[in-house]
Design an enzyme around this catalytic site. Structure first.
Site, PDB file in Angstrom:
ATOM      1  N   LYS A   1       0.681  -1.086   0.083  1.00 27.19           N
ATOM      2  CA  LYS A   1       0.018   0.029  -0.074  1.00 27.19           C
ATOM      3  C   LYS A   1       0.776   1.178  -0.078  1.00 27.19           C
ATOM      4  O   LYS A   1       1.947   1.226   0.635  1.00 27.19           O
ATOM      5  CB  LYS A   1      -0.900  -0.032   1.229  1.00 27.19           C
ATOM      6  CG  LYS A   1      -2.057   1.008   1.284  1.00 27.19           C
ATOM      7  CD  LYS A   1      -2.884   0.703   2.389  1.00 27.19           C
ATOM      8  CE  LYS A   1      -4.139   1.875   2.435  1.00 27.19           C
ATOM      9  NZ  LYS A   1      -4.753   1.475   3.947  1.00 27.19           N
TER      10      LYS A   1
ATOM     11  N   SER B   1      -9.348   1.176   2.937  1.00 26.13           N
ATOM     12  CA  SER B   1      -8.796   2.203   1.795  1.00 26.13           C
ATOM     13  C   SER B   1      -7.772   1.389   1.334  1.00 26.13           C
ATOM     14  O   SER B   1      -7.291   1.862   0.277  1.00 26.13           O
ATOM     15  CB  SER B   1      -7.961   3.386   2.889  1.00 26.13           C
ATOM     16  OG  SER B   1      -7.240   2.540   3.767  1.00 26.13           O
TER      17      SER B   1
ATOM     18  N   SER C   1      -9.798  -0.939   7.073  1.00 25.37           N
ATOM     19  CA  SER C   1      -9.309  -0.908   5.580  1.00 25.37           C
ATOM     20  C   SER C   1      -8.655  -2.018   4.881  1.00 25.37           C
ATOM     21  O   SER C   1      -8.322  -1.991   3.914  1.00 25.37           O
ATOM     22  CB  SER C   1      -8.427   0.413   5.752  1.00 25.37           C
ATOM     23  OG  SER C   1      -9.036   1.687   6.058  1.00 25.37           O
TER      24      SER C   1
END
Length: 488
Positions: free
Chosen positions: A78, A153, A177
């Site tokens: 990420k 996310s 997330s």
């Protein structure tokens, strides 16, 4: 029992020399480059670093050296996990051009084990969002249906793993997330116990909630990655030495295990999602587990508690982005104050501004006691409620998300409704507990549904085993492969 892990499968192919690591890496890089036009899972590919690592793995294989379980495995990070020499933007305009000068501890661990980084993955800006659409690069798409979001996310990681553009990835979970996008994309997402995995090098959203964890194709893969990264780190003041290896616990009998089902978690859950969860509980009963229904009334406070505390921490953490030390800076300004104001106004997106303003408000004089202090007290109430629950059950089974992946641009139409998608995931972060989402079927729209299992602090071995046993018993019925990317 037949394993579903893609990591051991790749490892076997490499060690038997059926494919070289360089050949494998080139396949993943080609798929990532080709499919990313459709999925937007990656914001930056790293072919030079990937091929360099692959060549080193091939050298070790030729020399007969022993490899780690993750050596040569193509993966993604990420874009809020710091990578030395590789741009790390949190998918925000304000960090465009920022290149860290150090590695996050988790990436340092994986790099030392010769994991192959294919690229940095898309995400909601500063991890604030539930759809990945607040990214300054545009949102990641769901491989099951590109007209649906991948979730947030950590949407880019989930899209890449579900679309076979990476064998596994690391995301961060502040309020769901990791688990929410895993549920939306029909894969596995593990949020470890707070403190089990180092946060050093993770660009902070809300420091008392943030936790790094794996997003994978199977529970077996999740356990392998968890064991690799769950290490004590003196660079993280909240790091703990209590984490125990989980992979060796997979396959243990769960007969007699008590699985708690709090009724409040099912309020407002869509009927087709609820049906998939009920079928999953029947599978557990067939494995000899005992289903224990109970009530947990304090869960109703979790969403306001989370948004008050997380936004308060965000307003503090994001105060450092001022255009002075690093990142973007506005071009035209008269003095320092105007430069900071214009830089932050131009650099942050609407959702990030909204959460900073909310956090600043609840911390301001006159409102601190009414909101922030009260939320902290209620956090303690929720922690105690979970402690009481685990006195009567071994794990808790609930929905990961009350619905399946929503259509593109849904967030723009109804931001508050989007916040409600976090209602089943945020309690885990509030209490610092481990939680895992595993696929448990499909909704009426043919999109994946996730089952969330929650454990007591540092119970990852038992939690992952419970998830593994379900996966073994039900996987053929609840998993549908996505025909994209590298298919081994």
């Amino acid at each position: 029992m037949e394993p579903y892990g893609i990591i051991p499968k790749i490892g076997k192919l490499l060690r038997s020399k059926e494919i070289s690591c360089t050949e494998l890496t080139k396949q993943y890089l080609h798929s990532a480059e080709t499919e990313n036009k459709r999925l937007n899972a990656y914001v930056k590919l790293t072919p030079e670093a990937a091929l360099k690592t692959a060549a080193e793995v091939d050298r070790k294989l030729a020399a007969g050296e022993e490899l780690s379980p993750l050596a040569g495995i193509p993966m993604t990070l990420k874009d809020n996990i710091s990578t030395n020499g590789i741009e790390t933007t949190c998918c925000s305009k304000i960090l465009r051009g920022y290149t860290p000068i150090y590695d996050a501890t988790v990436w340092d661990i994986l790099k030392r084990q010769d994991a192959v980084l294919i690229g940095k993955a898309n995400m909601d800006e500063f991890a604030m969002g539930s759809s990945c659409e607040t990214s300054c690069f545009g949102g990641a798409r769901n491989p099951h249906n590109t007209e649906r979001v991948a979730g947030g996310s950590s949407g880019g990681v989930a899209s890449a793993v579900a679309g076979n553009l990476a064998a596994f990835g690391l995301g961060s979970d502040t309020g769901g997330s990791i688990r929410q996008p895993a549920s939306f994309c029909g894969i596995v997402g593990l949020k470890p116990t707070y403190g089990a995995v180092s946060r050093y090098g993770l660009i902070a959203y809300a420091s008392s909630f943030d936790q790094i964890g794996p997003i994978t194709r199977s529970v077996e893969d999740a356990a392998l990655v968890y064991d690799a990264i769950a290490k004590y780190d003196p660079m993280d003041s909240t790091s703990s030495e209590k984490a125990q290896p989980a992979f060796s616990s997979l396959g243990k009998d769960i007969k007699g295990m008590k699985i708690g089902v709090p009724k409040e978690y099912f309020d407002g859950v869509r009927e087709d999602v609820k049906a998939a969860l009920q079928n999953a509980l029947k599978v557990y009963e067939s494995l000899g587990a005992e289903i224990v229904d109970f009530s947990m009334p304090s869960i109703q406070y979790s969403l306001p508690v989370y948004y008050i505390l997380a936004c308060a921490e965000a307003s503090s953490n994001l105060g450092r982005y001022d255009g002075i030390r690093y990142g973007a800076r506005t071009e035209h300004y008269a003095d320092r104050d105007e430069m900071i104001c214009k830089t932050r106004s131009e650099g942050f997106g609407a959702e990030v501004k909204r959460r900073i303003l909310l956090g600043t408000y609840v911390l301001s004089a006159g409102y601190y006691d009414a909101f922030y202090k009260k939320a902290q007290n209620l956090r303690g109430t929720l922690i105690r409620a979970f402690e009481d629950a685990f006195a009567h059950c071994d794990v808790i089974a609930v929905p990961t998300v009350p619905m399946t992946a929503f259509p593109l641009n849904f967030t723009a139409q109804d931001a508050v409704e989007t916040y409600l998608t976090d209602i089943c995931t945020v309690p885990v972060n509030i209490a610092g507990l481990p939680g895992i989402s595993v696929p448990c079927g499909f909704g009426g729209d043919s999109m994946p549904v996730g089952l969330q299992l929650i454990g007591a602090r540092f119970s990852e071995p038992a939690l992952l085993n419970a998830a593994f046993q379900y996966e073994q018993a039900a996987r053929r019925d609840v998993f549908r492969a996505v025909e994209t990317g590298v298919v081994l």
